[in-house]
Design a protein around this motif. Sequence first.
Motif, short mmCIF file in Angstrom:
data_model
loop_
_atom_site.label_atom_id
_atom_site.label_comp_id
_atom_site.label_asym_id
_atom_site.label_seq_id
_atom_site.Cartn_x
_atom_site.Cartn_y
_atom_site.Cartn_z
N GLU A 41 19.98 -32.27 -21.03
CA GLU A 41 20.02 -33.52 -21.79
C GLU A 41 20.83 -34.56 -21.04
O GLU A 41 21.81 -34.23 -20.37
CB GLU A 41 20.59 -33.27 -23.17
N GLY A 42 20.40 -35.82 -21.15
CA GLY A 42 21.12 -36.92 -20.53
C GLY A 42 21.21 -36.85 -19.02
O GLY A 42 22.16 -37.33 -18.42
N TYR A 43 20.21 -36.29 -18.37
CA TYR A 43 20.29 -35.95 -16.95
C TYR A 43 19.43 -36.82 -16.03
O TYR A 43 19.86 -37.20 -14.96
CB TYR A 43 19.88 -34.48 -16.78
N PHE A 44 18.23 -37.14 -16.44
CA PHE A 44 17.27 -37.74 -15.52
C PHE A 44 17.35 -39.27 -15.50
O PHE A 44 17.36 -39.91 -16.54
CB PHE A 44 15.85 -37.29 -15.89
N ASP A 45 17.42 -39.82 -14.29
CA ASP A 45 17.45 -41.27 -14.10
C ASP A 45 16.06 -41.88 -14.22
O ASP A 45 15.91 -43.04 -14.57
CB ASP A 45 18.02 -41.64 -12.72
N LEU A 46 15.05 -41.11 -13.87
CA LEU A 46 13.68 -41.61 -13.86
C LEU A 46 12.74 -40.50 -14.29
O LEU A 46 12.84 -39.37 -13.81
CB LEU A 46 13.30 -42.09 -12.45
N VAL A 47 11.83 -40.83 -15.18
CA VAL A 47 10.78 -39.90 -15.60
C VAL A 47 9.45 -40.58 -15.28
O VAL A 47 9.23 -41.74 -15.65
CB VAL A 47 10.87 -39.59 -17.11
N GLY A 73 20.63 -45.67 -19.30
CA GLY A 73 20.09 -46.62 -18.34
C GLY A 73 18.90 -46.09 -17.57
O GLY A 73 18.42 -46.75 -16.66
N GLY A 74 18.43 -44.88 -17.90
CA GLY A 74 17.29 -44.29 -17.21
C GLY A 74 16.01 -45.06 -17.51
O GLY A 74 15.94 -45.87 -18.43
N HIS A 75 15.00 -44.80 -16.71
CA HIS A 75 13.71 -45.49 -16.85
C HIS A 75 12.57 -44.48 -16.91
O HIS A 75 12.69 -43.36 -16.41
CB HIS A 75 13.48 -46.41 -15.65
N ILE A 76 11.48 -44.93 -17.50
CA ILE A 76 10.26 -44.14 -17.50
C ILE A 76 9.15 -45.00 -16.89
O ILE A 76 9.06 -46.20 -17.17
CB ILE A 76 9.88 -43.65 -18.92
N ILE A 77 8.37 -44.40 -16.03
CA ILE A 77 7.20 -45.04 -15.45
C ILE A 77 6.00 -44.23 -15.92
O ILE A 77 5.96 -43.01 -15.73
CB ILE A 77 7.26 -45.07 -13.91
N ALA A 78 5.04 -44.91 -16.54
CA ALA A 78 3.88 -44.21 -17.07
C ALA A 78 2.60 -44.93 -16.66
O ALA A 78 2.53 -46.16 -16.70
CB ALA A 78 3.97 -44.12 -18.59
#
Length: 90
Positions: A41-47, A73-78
Motif C-alpha cells: 500500500e502507498g508504494y507505486f508512483d505510477l500505474v 502524488g502518484g499517477h495513473i496512465i490508462a
Amino acid sequence: LAPATEAWGVELDAAAAAVAATRMHRVLIGPYDAVAPQLPEGYFDLVVCNDVIEHLPDPEAFLASVRNHMAPGGHIIASIPNIRHWEGLW
C-alpha cells in the motif's frame, strides 16, 4: 523506463507472466482482485493500464483499489479504447 525503475506487473496468463518476468522486477499471476493483497500500500508512483480497465467487471472498484497502492502524488496512465469510434462500430 529507466533501468533503475522498479517495475511490477499483474498478468492473468502464466505464459505471458513468464515472459514479463524476464523484463520486470516482480510479476503477480492472476486476476487483480486475487493478487491485490500482495501489492504494497502507498508504494507505486505510477500505474500503467494499457487496454485493461475496459475488461474489468467493476472498473470503478478497481481504480479505488489501485489508489490504495499508489504513493501520495502518484499517477495513473490508462489507455481505454473508444468503442463508439466509427471504425469499431463498422
